[in-house]
Design a protein around this motif. Structure first.
Motif, PDB file in Angstrom:
ATOM      1  N   GLU A  80       0.828  -1.207   0.000  1.00 12.39           N
ATOM      2  CA  GLU A  80       0.000   0.000   0.000  1.00 12.39           C
ATOM      3  C   GLU A  80       0.865   1.260   0.000  1.00 12.39           C
ATOM      4  O   GLU A  80       0.573   2.221  -0.726  1.00 12.39           O
ATOM      5  CB  GLU A  80      -0.920  -0.008   1.211  1.00 12.39           C
ATOM      6  CG  GLU A  80      -1.783   1.248   1.363  1.00 12.39           C
ATOM      7  CD  GLU A  80      -2.745   1.472   0.205  1.00 12.39           C
ATOM      8  OE1 GLU A  80      -3.035   2.649  -0.087  1.00 12.39           O
ATOM      9  OE2 GLU A  80      -3.191   0.482  -0.404  1.00 12.39           O
ATOM     10  N   GLU A  81       1.912   1.280   0.810  1.00  8.28           N
ATOM     11  CA  GLU A  81       2.807   2.445   0.833  1.00  8.28           C
ATOM     12  C   GLU A  81       3.470   2.657  -0.518  1.00  8.28           C
ATOM     13  O   GLU A  81       3.588   3.801  -0.995  1.00  8.28           O
ATOM     14  CB  GLU A  81       3.873   2.266   1.913  1.00  8.28           C
ATOM     15  CG  GLU A  81       3.364   2.433   3.329  1.00  8.28           C
ATOM     16  CD  GLU A  81       4.447   2.146   4.366  1.00  8.28           C
ATOM     17  OE1 GLU A  81       4.502   2.887   5.368  1.00  8.28           O
ATOM     18  OE2 GLU A  81       5.227   1.190   4.187  1.00  8.28           O
ATOM     19  N   VAL A  82       3.913   1.566  -1.140  1.00  4.77           N
ATOM     20  CA  VAL A  82       4.537   1.672  -2.457  1.00  4.77           C
ATOM     21  C   VAL A  82       3.539   2.222  -3.466  1.00  4.77           C
ATOM     22  O   VAL A  82       3.848   3.133  -4.250  1.00  4.77           O
ATOM     23  CB  VAL A  82       5.080   0.298  -2.904  1.00  4.77           C
ATOM     24  CG1 VAL A  82       5.527   0.338  -4.365  1.00  4.77           C
ATOM     25  CG2 VAL A  82       6.239  -0.127  -2.015  1.00  4.77           C
ATOM     26  N   ALA A  83       2.327   1.690  -3.452  1.00  4.96           N
ATOM     27  CA  ALA A  83       1.303   2.157  -4.388  1.00  4.96           C
ATOM     28  C   ALA A  83       0.958   3.628  -4.153  1.00  4.96           C
ATOM     29  O   ALA A  83       0.724   4.385  -5.101  1.00  4.96           O
ATOM     30  CB  ALA A  83       0.052   1.280  -4.270  1.00  4.96           C
ATOM     31  N   GLN A  84       0.921   4.029  -2.892  1.00  3.86           N
ATOM     32  CA  GLN A  84       0.637   5.434  -2.588  1.00  3.86           C
ATOM     33  C   GLN A  84       1.732   6.354  -3.116  1.00  3.86           C
ATOM     34  O   GLN A  84       1.444   7.450  -3.632  1.00  3.86           O
ATOM     35  CB  GLN A  84       0.468   5.610  -1.081  1.00  3.86           C
ATOM     36  CG  GLN A  84      -0.837   5.077  -0.524  1.00  3.86           C
ATOM     37  CD  GLN A  84      -0.943   5.271   0.977  1.00  3.86           C
ATOM     38  OE1 GLN A  84      -0.013   5.739   1.635  1.00  3.86           O
ATOM     39  NE2 GLN A  84      -2.084   4.890   1.545  1.00  3.86           N
ATOM     40  N   ARG A 116       5.170  -6.091  -5.314  1.00  9.77           N
ATOM     41  CA  ARG A 116       3.753  -6.190  -4.933  1.00  9.77           C
ATOM     42  C   ARG A 116       3.080  -4.815  -4.955  1.00  9.77           C
ATOM     43  O   ARG A 116       1.920  -4.691  -5.356  1.00  9.77           O
ATOM     44  CB  ARG A 116       3.637  -6.824  -3.551  1.00  9.77           C
ATOM     45  CG  ARG A 116       4.026  -8.307  -3.532  1.00  9.77           C
ATOM     46  CD  ARG A 116       4.125  -8.850  -2.121  1.00  9.77           C
ATOM     47  NE  ARG A 116       4.575 -10.244  -2.103  1.00  9.77           N
ATOM     48  CZ  ARG A 116       4.979 -10.885  -1.032  1.00  9.77           C
ATOM     49  NH1 ARG A 116       4.988 -10.269   0.144  1.00  9.77           N
ATOM     50  NH2 ARG A 116       5.377 -12.135  -1.100  1.00  9.77           N
ATOM     51  N   GLY A 117       3.823  -3.797  -4.523  1.00  7.21           N
ATOM     52  CA  GLY A 117       3.269  -2.450  -4.547  1.00  7.21           C
ATOM     53  C   GLY A 117       3.028  -1.946  -5.963  1.00  7.21           C
ATOM     54  O   GLY A 117       2.017  -1.277  -6.238  1.00  7.21           O
ATOM     55  N   ALA A 118       3.931  -2.294  -6.880  1.00  2.00           N
ATOM     56  CA  ALA A 118       3.760  -1.887  -8.271  1.00  2.00           C
ATOM     57  C   ALA A 118       2.547  -2.593  -8.877  1.00  2.00           C
ATOM     58  O   ALA A 118       1.787  -1.991  -9.657  1.00  2.00           O
ATOM     59  CB  ALA A 118       5.017  -2.199  -9.074  1.00  2.00           C
ATOM     60  N   ARG A 162      -0.760  -0.905 -10.488  1.00  4.69           N
ATOM     61  CA  ARG A 162      -1.296  -1.205 -11.818  1.00  4.69           C
ATOM     62  C   ARG A 162      -2.806  -1.426 -11.750  1.00  4.69           C
ATOM     63  O   ARG A 162      -3.563  -0.959 -12.623  1.00  4.69           O
ATOM     64  CB  ARG A 162      -0.615  -2.450 -12.403  1.00  4.69           C
ATOM     65  CG  ARG A 162       0.854  -2.268 -12.735  1.00  4.69           C
ATOM     66  CD  ARG A 162       1.460  -3.510 -13.380  1.00  4.69           C
ATOM     67  NE  ARG A 162       2.907  -3.406 -13.370  1.00  4.69           N
ATOM     68  CZ  ARG A 162       3.717  -4.113 -12.568  1.00  4.69           C
ATOM     69  NH1 ARG A 162       3.187  -5.006 -11.730  1.00  4.69           N
ATOM     70  NH2 ARG A 162       5.015  -3.946 -12.611  1.00  4.69           N
ATOM     71  N   GLN A 163      -3.244  -2.139 -10.727  1.00  8.96           N
ATOM     72  CA  GLN A 163      -4.685  -2.369 -10.570  1.00  8.96           C
ATOM     73  C   GLN A 163      -5.421  -1.067 -10.277  1.00  8.96           C
ATOM     74  O   GLN A 163      -6.534  -0.845 -10.762  1.00  8.96           O
ATOM     75  CB  GLN A 163      -4.903  -3.371  -9.424  1.00  8.96           C
ATOM     76  CG  GLN A 163      -4.300  -4.735  -9.659  1.00  8.96           C
ATOM     77  CD  GLN A 163      -4.338  -5.607  -8.395  1.00  8.96           C
ATOM     78  OE1 GLN A 163      -5.048  -5.302  -7.439  1.00  8.96           O
ATOM     79  NE2 GLN A 163      -3.577  -6.686  -8.400  1.00  8.96           N
ATOM     80  N   ARG A 164      -4.786  -0.200  -9.528  1.00 12.87           N
ATOM     81  CA  ARG A 164      -5.440   1.010  -9.053  1.00 12.87           C
ATOM     82  C   ARG A 164      -5.432   2.123 -10.083  1.00 12.87           C
ATOM     83  O   ARG A 164      -6.406   2.910 -10.183  1.00 12.87           O
ATOM     84  CB  ARG A 164      -4.736   1.468  -7.773  1.00 12.87           C
ATOM     85  CG  ARG A 164      -5.386   2.654  -7.074  1.00 12.87           C
ATOM     86  CD  ARG A 164      -4.729   2.890  -5.726  1.00 12.87           C
ATOM     87  NE  ARG A 164      -4.944   1.777  -4.814  1.00 12.87           N
ATOM     88  CZ  ARG A 164      -4.382   1.670  -3.614  1.00 12.87           C
ATOM     89  NH1 ARG A 164      -3.571   2.624  -3.166  1.00 12.87           N
ATOM     90  NH2 ARG A 164      -4.620   0.632  -2.843  1.00 12.87           N
ATOM     91  N   PHE A 165      -4.359   2.233 -10.851  1.00 14.80           N
ATOM     92  CA  PHE A 165      -4.179   3.394 -11.731  1.00 14.80           C
ATOM     93  C   PHE A 165      -4.210   3.064 -13.207  1.00 14.80           C
ATOM     94  O   PHE A 165      -3.908   3.926 -14.028  1.00 14.80           O
ATOM     95  CB  PHE A 165      -2.873   4.108 -11.383  1.00 14.80           C
ATOM     96  CG  PHE A 165      -2.757   4.516  -9.939  1.00 14.80           C
ATOM     97  CD1 PHE A 165      -3.657   5.448  -9.394  1.00 14.80           C
ATOM     98  CD2 PHE A 165      -1.784   3.983  -9.115  1.00 14.80           C
ATOM     99  CE1 PHE A 165      -3.553   5.825  -8.071  1.00 14.80           C
ATOM    100  CE2 PHE A 165      -1.668   4.362  -7.790  1.00 14.80           C
ATOM    101  CZ  PHE A 165      -2.569   5.282  -7.257  1.00 14.80           C
TER     102      PHE A 165
END
Length: 339
Positions: free
Chosen positions: A286-290, A329-331, A335-338
Motif C-alpha cells: 500500500e505504501e509503495v502504491a501510494q 507487490r506495490g507496483a 497497476r490495478q489502481r491506476f
C-alpha cells in the motif's frame, strides 16, 4: 506499465565478503573468489526474479565498491598508495587510489558478469557504471590538475565499456552520479556533458541515478542538516531534461524532496524511488502504491518506473529480499489502481 527495478547494488552473501559494509573485504582469493562472485550474481538474479521484478541487475556482486570496481581495470591509477580524502564535499572520508598518469582501460571491465547475467535471465537486464563526476570525487588526482579534464578522460573510458556492455546484450546502462546532488552548479555546467560523453553512441536505454546516498550513518546525518525541503534536484534536472539521457532515477519515499520537482524531467522516463534504503522497516504494498500515485501527479504513467531510492549493498540480505518483494507487490497494486 510501472516496470520495476532496483538502483543497482545488493548485499553480498556472507561467504563472499563482509556484510553490511559499503567497502567490504573479500573472504576468498583467486579462482575461488571469481567463482564465488559468479555464484552470488546468479543467486541475486534468481532472487530478483522470484520477488517479481521486471528489470534485473547483477547486483554489483563482482565489485567491492561501485566506483572502485571500475577503476581496478584502469591503467594510470595507483591502488598501492591510497590516500585519505574527503568524499562528497567532505561528507565522509575514505582511503582512495591516486590518478598518477594518463588513463587507459586494461581491457574489458565487466564483460564476464554482464555476459553471465545475460545468459541467465530472459528479463530486461540493467547494468550500472559510475558516472564521470562521481569517479572524480572518489579518487585523488596526482596527474591531471583539472577536474573537468579528468572527468572527460574517465567519460571516454566509460563509453568504451558501455558500448561493449551493449554488445553483451545489456538492455539498460545506468550511470550512477550521486555527486550531482552535491556539486549542483558544476553538474549543470559540465557534469551532464561529461555524462553524455560516457553515453555517446549507445542505442540501448541510458539512465542516470542521482540520490542522497546509501543508508550509511554519514549520509543519514547529512540528510538531517538539509532542512524541510531537499531542492538539490532543482538545479540539475533542467540540464538532464535537455540531455540525451533517457531515464533519471531519483530518491522519493521518506525523503524531503518536493515531488513537484519531477515535473522538471518532462520528456524523460522517471525511476521513482519507492523503497527507503536507509531504514530496515519493510514497506507495505500500500505504501509503495501510494508513492506511485503521488508521483503520477507529475509523471505520466507510461514514463514512471518504480525503483529503490539507492542501492541496497550495506543492508541485511533478508531485509533486502523483503524490500524487493514489497516493490513488486506495490507496483502490481498500483497497476490495478491506476490502470
Amino acid at each position: 506499465m510501472f516496470a520495476t527495478s532496483i538502483a543497482g547494488s545488493l548485499p553480498k552473501p556472507g561467504w563472499l565478503a563482509e556484510t553490511r559494509k559499503l567497502w567490504p573485504q573479500w573472504k576468498l582469493q583467486g579462482s575461488e573468489l571469481q567463482q564465488a562472485k559468479a555464484d552470488a550474481t546468479l543467486l541475486w538474479i534468481k532472487a530478483q526474479e522470484d520477488a517479481g521484478l521486471d528489470i534485473v541487475t547483477d547486483g554489483e556482486q563482482s565489485r567491492q565498491h561501485f566506483v572502485h570496481g571500475f577503476l581496478e581495470q584502469v591503467d594510470g591509477i595507483d591502488f598501492a598508495h591510497k590516500v585519505k580524502m574527503g568524499i562528497r564535499n567532505n561528507r565522509y572520508e575514505a582511503m582512495v587510489p591516486q590518478v598518477v598518469g594518463p588513463l587507459r582501460l586494461k581491457g574489458r571491465v565487466h564483460g564476464v558478469e554482464a555476459r553471465l547475467a545475460r545468459a541467465h535471465t530472459s528479463r530486461q537486464l540493467k547494468f550500472t557504471l559510475p558516472g564521470p563526476m562521481t569517479i572524480v570525487d572518489t579518487v585523488a588526482d596526482a596527474h591531471y590538475g583539472d577536474r573537468v579534464a579528468m572527468a572527460f578522460a574517465f567519460a571516454e573510458l566509460l563509453n568504451q565499456e558501455a558500448l561493449a556492455l551493449q554488445a553483451d546484450g545489456v538492455d539498460i546502462i545506468q550511470f550512477d552520479e550521486p555527486a550531482f546532488n552535491v556539486y549542483m552548479q558544476e553538474a549543470a555546467q559540465w557534469g551532464v556533458r561529461a555524462l553524455e560523453r560516457a553515453a555517446q553512441g549507445l542505442a540501448c536505454t541510458t539512465a542516470v541515478h542521482i540520490c542522497y546516498g546509501y543508508g550509511i550513518k554519514a549520509n543519514i546525518d547529512w540528510k538531517h542538516g538539509l532542512g524541510e525541503q531537499w531542492r538539490q534536484y532543482e538545479q540539475v534536472f533542467p540540464a538532464l531534461a535537455a540531455s540525451s539521457i533517457d531515464q533519471v532515477s531519483l530518491e522519493c519515499f521518506h525523503s524531503h524532496v518536493p515531488p513537484e520537482l519531477m515535473k522538471l524531467l518532462a520528456g524523460k522516463d522517471v525511476l521513482v524511488g519507492v523503497i527507503d534504503v536507509a531504514s530496515d522497516e519493510i514497506e507495505t504494498p500500500e505504501e509503495v502504491a501510494q508513492t506511485i500515485g503521488a508521483a503520477l501527479q507529475f509523471v505520466p504513467r507510461q514514463r514512471l518506473f518504480p525503483c529503490t531510492n539507492c542501492g541496497l549493498a550495506p543492508m541485511d540480505r533478508e531485509i533486502a529480499v523483503r524490500k524487493l518483494e514489497a516493490l513488486a507487490r506495490g507496483a502490481e497494486l498500483a497497476r490495478q489502481r491506476f490502470a
